[in-house]
Structures are given as structure tokens and as C-alpha cells.
Design a protein around this motif. Structure first.
Motif, PDB file in Angstrom:
ATOM      1  N   ARG A  45     114.189  19.024 -35.185  1.00  0.00           N
ATOM      2  CA  ARG A  45     112.834  18.566 -34.962  1.00  0.00           C
ATOM      3  C   ARG A  45     112.474  18.677 -33.480  1.00  0.00           C
ATOM      4  NH1 ARG A  45     111.170  13.360 -38.360  1.00  0.00           N
ATOM      5  NH2 ARG A  45     112.088  14.815 -39.871  1.00  0.00           N
ATOM      6  N   GLU A  46     111.283  19.204 -33.195  1.00  0.00           N
ATOM      7  CA  GLU A  46     110.845  19.443 -31.829  1.00  0.00           C
ATOM      8  C   GLU A  46     109.497  18.785 -31.568  1.00  0.00           C
ATOM      9  OE1 GLU A  46     110.704  23.630 -31.242  1.00  0.00           O
ATOM     10  OE2 GLU A  46     112.857  23.909 -31.470  1.00  0.00           O
ATOM     11  N   GLY A  47     109.323  18.257 -30.375  1.00  0.00           N
ATOM     12  CA  GLY A  47     108.061  17.651 -29.999  1.00  0.00           C
ATOM     13  C   GLY A  47     106.978  18.686 -29.777  1.00  0.00           C
ATOM     14  N   VAL A  48     105.777  18.390 -30.252  1.00  0.00           N
ATOM     15  CA  VAL A  48     104.620  19.258 -30.103  1.00  0.00           C
ATOM     16  C   VAL A  48     103.624  18.682 -29.107  1.00  0.00           C
ATOM     17  CG1 VAL A  48     102.648  20.300 -31.280  1.00  0.00           C
ATOM     18  CG2 VAL A  48     104.869  20.193 -32.420  1.00  0.00           C
ATOM     19  N   ALA A  49     103.239  17.421 -29.311  1.00  0.00           N
ATOM     20  CA  ALA A  49     102.247  16.777 -28.468  1.00  0.00           C
ATOM     21  C   ALA A  49     102.412  15.273 -28.564  1.00  0.00           C
ATOM     22  CB  ALA A  49     100.829  17.178 -28.884  1.00  0.00           C
ATOM     23  N   SER A  50     101.980  14.571 -27.516  1.00  0.00           N
ATOM     24  CA  SER A  50     102.087  13.123 -27.477  1.00  0.00           C
ATOM     25  C   SER A  50     100.894  12.547 -26.741  1.00  0.00           C
ATOM     26  CB  SER A  50     103.393  12.705 -26.790  1.00  0.00           C
ATOM     27  OG  SER A  50     103.509  11.300 -26.707  1.00  0.00           O
ATOM     28  N   ASP A  61     105.132  23.550 -24.119  1.00  0.00           N
ATOM     29  CA  ASP A  61     104.594  24.760 -23.503  1.00  0.00           C
ATOM     30  C   ASP A  61     104.068  25.750 -24.541  1.00  0.00           C
ATOM     31  OD1 ASP A  61     107.037  24.917 -20.794  1.00  0.00           O
ATOM     32  OD2 ASP A  61     105.148  23.831 -20.974  1.00  0.00           O
ATOM     33  N   SER A  62     104.690  25.807 -25.703  1.00  0.00           N
ATOM     34  CA  SER A  62     104.328  26.785 -26.710  1.00  0.00           C
ATOM     35  C   SER A  62     102.954  26.547 -27.329  1.00  0.00           C
ATOM     36  CB  SER A  62     105.383  26.808 -27.824  1.00  0.00           C
ATOM     37  OG  SER A  62     105.480  25.550 -28.455  1.00  0.00           O
ATOM     38  N   VAL A  63     102.398  25.336 -27.184  1.00  0.00           N
ATOM     39  CA  VAL A  63     101.114  25.030 -27.809  1.00  0.00           C
ATOM     40  C   VAL A  63     100.015  24.724 -26.809  1.00  0.00           C
ATOM     41  CG1 VAL A  63     102.343  24.138 -29.814  1.00  0.00           C
ATOM     42  CG2 VAL A  63     101.492  22.542 -28.076  1.00  0.00           C
ATOM     43  N   LEU A  80      95.764  16.201 -34.748  1.00  0.00           N
ATOM     44  CA  LEU A  80      96.257  17.366 -34.042  1.00  0.00           C
ATOM     45  C   LEU A  80      95.374  18.544 -34.444  1.00  0.00           C
ATOM     46  CD1 LEU A  80      98.450  18.466 -32.100  1.00  0.00           C
ATOM     47  CD2 LEU A  80      99.704  19.216 -34.137  1.00  0.00           C
ATOM     48  N   GLN A  81      94.510  18.977 -33.532  1.00  0.00           N
ATOM     49  CA  GLN A  81      93.690  20.151 -33.759  1.00  0.00           C
ATOM     50  C   GLN A  81      94.512  21.372 -33.385  1.00  0.00           C
ATOM     51  OE1 GLN A  81      90.440  20.426 -35.033  1.00  0.00           O
ATOM     52  NE2 GLN A  81      91.017  22.594 -35.071  1.00  0.00           N
ATOM     53  N   MET A  82      94.697  22.275 -34.332  1.00  0.00           N
ATOM     54  CA  MET A  82      95.552  23.437 -34.163  1.00  0.00           C
ATOM     55  C   MET A  82      94.689  24.687 -34.265  1.00  0.00           C
ATOM     56  SD  MET A  82      98.435  22.030 -36.833  1.00  0.00           S
ATOM     57  CE  MET A  82      99.714  23.208 -36.441  1.00  0.00           C
ATOM     58  N   ASN A  83      94.553  25.404 -33.156  1.00  0.00           N
ATOM     59  CA  ASN A  83      93.774  26.635 -33.108  1.00  0.00           C
ATOM     60  C   ASN A  83      94.676  27.816 -32.780  1.00  0.00           C
ATOM     61  OD1 ASN A  83      91.357  25.158 -33.509  1.00  0.00           O
ATOM     62  ND2 ASN A  83      91.119  24.842 -31.298  1.00  0.00           N
TER      63      ASN A  83
END
Length: 124
Positions: A45-50, A61-63, A80-83
Motif C-alpha cells: 500500500r502506497e500513499g497518494v495524498a493527505s 510525486d506521481s500524482v 480525491l479528484q483524479m484527472n
């Protein structure tokens, strides 16, 4: 237990968008550090945003430039808005929370409440 429920996942073509939501009826998000994590098949499991109670944010960094995390305290909802989605974004996405007026964090050990996940699949 504190129940966190994710929604908004689905299948989308590369370049498309999705908005994930995480809602609870048992806590007040204003007092929590909140985050989004992803877990791809066979991976950790990896963090995306906080985002924290003061609306400070942190992104992997990837997002950066593609995803935006936000919270609506009145609705007790995390978004989480993902574009510009890419095939590499395919994963199960989990929301997470921890009590306290704390800084944003992208490591899973910084959270103690977890949702059950929502699947995001990006085709190319």
C-alpha cells in the motif's frame, strides 16, 4: 469502530477522470488527518495524498498536478479528484484517518482507521 466508506471507483479510459469519496457518519473529519492510499495487485500500500485539519496537503510525486485531495467538513466527506488517469493508476484505493491536529502524512503507519477500498481500473 469508526466506519469509513469509499465510493466513486470504476473503469475509465486513459486520460479520463474519476472522483473518489470517503464518508463517515460516526466522526467529525475536522479533527482528523485524512489520506488516500493505493494498492496495486501484488504490491504494498502506497500513499497518494493527505490533508490535515488545517487543510495542509501532501501528494505523492506521481500524482502531483493530476490529483487533488479535499475535504468537506460539514458533510464529513473526503474527496480525491483524479484527472489525466493513466494505466499505472489502476489499483484499489483506500481512505484513511487518524485523530488529532497533525500534519499530513503519506505513510500508512500514520493512520489508524481504514475503509474497505474502491477499485479504479484505467484502460489504455
Amino acid at each position: 469502530q469508526v466506519d469509513l466508506v469509499e465510493s466513486g471507483g470504476g473503469s475509465v479510459e486513459a486520460g479520463g477522470s474519476l472522483r473518489l469519496s470517503c464518508v463517515t457518519s460516526k466522526i467529525t473529519y475536522v479533527t482528523y488527518r485524512l489520506g488516500w492510499f493505493l494498492q496495486a495487485p501484488g504490491k504494498e500500500r502506497e500513499g497518494v495524498a493527505s490533508i490535515n485539519s488545517a487543510s495542509s496537503t501532501m501528494y505523492a510525486d506521481s500524482v502531483k498536478g493530476r490529483f487533488t485531495i479535499s475535504r468537506d467538513n460539514a458533510k464529513n466527506t473526503l474527496y480525491l479528484q483524479m484527472n489525466k488517469l493513466e494505466s499505472e493508476d489502476t489499483a484499489m484505493y483506500y481512505c484513511a484517518a487518524r485523530t488529532g491536529f497533525l500534519g499530513p502524512r503519506l505513510d500508512s503507519q500514520a493512520y489508524n482507521y481504514w475503509g474497505q477500498g474502491t477499485q479504479v481500473t484505467v484502460s489504455s
